[in-house]
Design a protein around this motif. Structure first.
Motif, mmCIF file in Angstrom:
data_model
loop_
_atom_site.group_PDB
_atom_site.id
_atom_site.type_symbol
_atom_site.label_atom_id
_atom_site.label_comp_id
_atom_site.label_asym_id
_atom_site.label_seq_id
_atom_site.Cartn_x
_atom_site.Cartn_y
_atom_site.Cartn_z
ATOM 1 N N UNK A 11 -2.151 5.927 6.567
ATOM 2 C CA UNK A 11 -0.895 5.789 7.230
ATOM 3 C C UNK A 11 -0.112 6.503 6.834
ATOM 4 N N UNK A 58 1.019 -1.224 0.064
ATOM 5 C CA UNK A 58 -0.113 -0.437 0.696
ATOM 6 C C UNK A 58 0.850 0.810 0.571
ATOM 7 N N UNK A 59 0.795 2.033 -0.353
ATOM 8 C CA UNK A 59 1.439 3.233 -0.895
ATOM 9 C C UNK A 59 2.070 4.033 0.197
ATOM 10 N N UNK A 60 0.786 4.147 0.991
ATOM 11 C CA UNK A 60 1.042 4.743 2.606
ATOM 12 C C UNK A 60 2.403 4.085 3.523
ATOM 13 N N UNK A 61 1.949 2.231 3.171
ATOM 14 C CA UNK A 61 2.338 1.628 4.508
ATOM 15 C C UNK A 61 3.867 1.669 3.965
ATOM 16 N N UNK A 99 5.391 4.081 1.841
ATOM 17 C CA UNK A 99 5.858 4.967 3.040
ATOM 18 C C UNK A 99 6.592 5.085 4.455
#
Lengths: 479, 220
Positions: free
Chosen positions: A158, A139-142, A144
């Motif tokens: 996240x 997941x992009x947020x995770x 990062x």
């Protein structure tokens, strides 16, 4: 369950709040994000009979909880019949071991992960890495957050605590991506980096939003497509979920889905709703050969012992309570030091970690009630916060509690004060004597009384007691 | 871990023993009752899916393949993954043009051609099992002919949808198609627009892991 890293952090709640409040970057990142999310949510429910929808959402969750053990067995039966292997874990550590054993049996070296809060809760990534298995968030947020070696600051978004400049810098440092403030460019760079990993990963690990007992179906809700890749490309898929995520019928998913996406991000629906009911069939060309479902208890069945506290288990993890929380918006997700921050964290984490490790959380609320008003499944969060506050100071051994760390905040000074208060107020003469002593010696009250006077003036008894004033009035015939 | 299973179930049953729960009745009317005409459903579907960056073209039933070739040319797409065995895919195969995009079939297990699918396929064409007006969602049940990754890995996904295949709500689609009784397929999907993310400072970006573009051809 090994709680060491978490409990260390939770205990330092106040210093973390202070440093978050002193950080203008964090405050503006959260303020902007939460303002946007609140108005998006409101727009998404335009034209809906929201109260009836919330009633239905709550009813569906309550029905599932009322039959929880039966539904878990039905889910297991149906999943097994369809080729999904079901595992049960009492603790997060047990769940980690189950997942490790599945990986080891397949000789897996790399794992790709879709977003899963329960895997954060059990600190799966650290566990696997210690066992020599690389676990990469997709997941992009995770992704990062993982690059920054941090934890999510919001359960849906996240990396909400970081702005574009910070992310650009981070991706440059860790992956060599050119610095850029163009979000499309950064996203495309991450896509490229992760595509390689998807192709090579031995195992995919995901969470579950709803598990349908009637059909043995795991529902995953997402926008990016990383969840679908995680559950389709690697030859083995492991879904991990808390035992409370089960619902009875397939149709029960419809109100929960309508509530979840609108409450979380103000979307009418997410880009993908992925419903998995089995592994790849013999004649199919893709999908995992093996699908596992790990059911994690980790304190949930203890919450289930108390009918009032059980409402915590209705949660569908939308995050609306934190988006609307005046405390969360100001201090951000990391200040809490727990996997689940904000109002839901304050009522859930004391169960998962014990009040002795989370004693400041139930008090970190203004009890304004916003969380309870927006909760899509009507969890009475403010009521539960008050209950946990009471639990934390209640030391009556005759009243055992299912909450671990019950009575942790009880102290002798407070107890002495209340007992003295009780003694004085039970007898009119003692009461009057105490009152007149207070007024006479009012100048002796200290001007500094601990944290109270940090932002307020010290309380001072009045010059006359109410009794004295009333006596003067009636005698003097002042009217 | 049968010990864990027994312990968990025992704890749950013990907890409930002294306090039987009676949940309120579930009234589904709020997610079920919509009296939209076919035209309204079509309108609503189009509005919703375009609002999340989906692309919609209403085309005559006998012209859609020409329209597809024109769209692919305009987007500069040179090849298309399509099944020669489904009714939708077969039409594309039979009406292939010499100068048009090259067609290929998903005819071997993913393990045999992963890099090829991930790196060299421009677009995929699939049918669907209908759509949902309320949320602008397409219903797909991937099959042996049209496997799961067709709607996920290529950067552009074309979907053919009949104008009369649109249900008002997800609830109605489940009920009228009888999903629970039919038995669920290994994978069922709702797809509502191209892949997207807002994880970087809430700024929308498309095509993060799945297709960058979702194009729906509605046959009238």
């Amino acid at each position: 369950m090994s709680l060491a890293p978490h409990s260390q952090e939770v205990r330092h709640f106040h210093p973390r709040v202070r440093s978050a409040l002193d950080n203008p970057q964090i405050r503006s990142n959260f303020r902007n994000a939460m303002d946007g999310l609140m108005s998006k949510r409101q727009n998404a429910f335009n034209g809906w009979d929201l109260e009836s929808l919330r009633d239905l959402g709550a009813a569906v969750r309550l029905r599932a909880l009322s039959r929880l053990p039966e539904l878990l067995e039905q889910l297991e039966d149906n999943c097994s019949r369809q080729g999904i292997r079901v595992h049960w874990a009492e603790t997060g550590e047990q769940a980690c071991e189950i997942i490790r054993d599945i990986c080891k049996a397949r000789d897996a070296r790399t794992v790709i992960k879709g977003k899963s809060m329960v895997s954060e809760e059990m600190e799966l990534n650290h566990f696997l890495e210690a066992e020599g298995i690389e676990a990469l968030e997709s997941d992009l947020g995770e992704y990062i957050v993982q690059l920054a070696k941090e934890t999510p600051s919001h359960i849906i978004m996240p990396a909400i605590h970081k702005n574009t400049a910070e992310i650009s810098e981070l991706m440059h440092d860790r992956t060599g991506t050119e610095r850029s403030h163009d979000v499309a460019y950064l996203t495309a760079a991450a896509r490229q980096q992760l595509r390689e990993k998807f192709m090579k990963a031995d195992v995919g690990i995901s969470g579950v939003n709803f598990a349908v007992a009637q059909t043995g179906t795991l529902c995953l809700v997402e926008n990016e497509g990383n969840g679908r890749l995680t559950t389709t490309v690697p030859p083995c898929h492991i879904a991990v979920t808390g035992i409370e995520k089960v619902v009875e019928h397939l149709e029960d998913v419809t109100p929960l889905l309508a509530l979840l996406t609108r409450s979380a991000t103000g979307q009418h629906v997410t880009t993908y709703v992925n419903m998995i009911s089995g592994p790849r069939k013999a004649d199919e060309f893709d999908g995992p050969e093996e699908v596992h479902l790990v059911l994690v208890d980790s304190g949930r069945s203890s919450i289930y012992q108390d009918q009032e506290l059980m409402d915590t288990l209705r949660c569908i993890r939308c995050g609306a309570c934190m988006n609307h929380c005046p405390v969360y918006t100001r201090v951000g997700g990391h200040a809490y030091g727990t996997t689940y921050p904000g109002p839901i964290g304050k009522i859930l984490m004391p169960h998962l970690m014990g009040l002795e490790n989370t004693q400041d959380l139930p008090s970190a609320s203004t009890l304004c009630g916003a969380c309870g008003e927006v909760c899509p499944v009507r969890i009475p969060i403010p009521k539960l916060l008050q209950r946990l506050r009471k639990e934390s100071v209640d030391g009556d051994s005759l009243r055992p509690s299912v909450v671990r760390g019950h009575g942790v905040k009880r102290n002798w000074k407070e107890r002495l004060a209340w007992n003295g208060f009780r003694w004085l107020f039970r007898n009119p003469r003692r009461y009057r004597l105490f009152g007149s002593l207070l007024t006479r010696f009012r100048w002796f009250t200290p001007s500094q009384v601990g944290p109270w006077t940090r932002y307020r003036t010290s309380p001072k008894p009045a010059a006359k007691t109410l009794h004295q004033m009333m006596n003067e009035r009636t005698r003097g015939g002042a009217r | 871990m049968t010990a864990a299973r027994t312990a968990i179930l025992q704890r749950l049953r013990a907890g409930r023993g002294n306090q039987p729960l009676s949940p309120p009745a579930s009234d589904f009317s709020v997610v079920r009752d919509r009296d939209w005409t076919t035209a309204e459903k079509l309108e609503r579907f189009e509005t919703m899916i375009t609002s999340v960056n989906g692309e919609v073209h209403r085309v005559a039933e006998d012209r859609w393949v020409d329209h597809l070739w024109a769209l692919m040319a305009a987007k500069g797409l040179t090849n298309l993954l399509a099944s020669p065995e489904t009714s939708v895919g077969r039409e594309a195969w039979t009406r292939q043009r010499e100068s048009g995009p090259r067609l290929r079939a998903y005819d071997s297990p993913i393990d045999d051609w992963k890099p090829e699918l991930f790196n060299n396929v421009d677009a995929a064409l699939t049918g669907c099992r209908g759509a949902i007006a309320e949320t602008g969602s397409l219903i797909l049940w991937p099959t042996v002919q049209e496997p799961r990754l067709m709607s996920l890995v290529p950067p552009v996904h074309f979907v053919v949808l009949g104008a009369d295949q649109i249900y008002a709500t997800f609830y109605q689609a489940l009920a009228e198609q009888g999903w629970a009784d039919l038995g669920m397929p290994a994978n069922a999907l709702l797809i509502s627009g191209p892949s997207k993310t807002a994880d970087i400072e809430q700024t929308l970006a498309y095509g993060v892991h799945g297709p960058r573009e979702l194009v729906v051809l509605i046959l009238e």
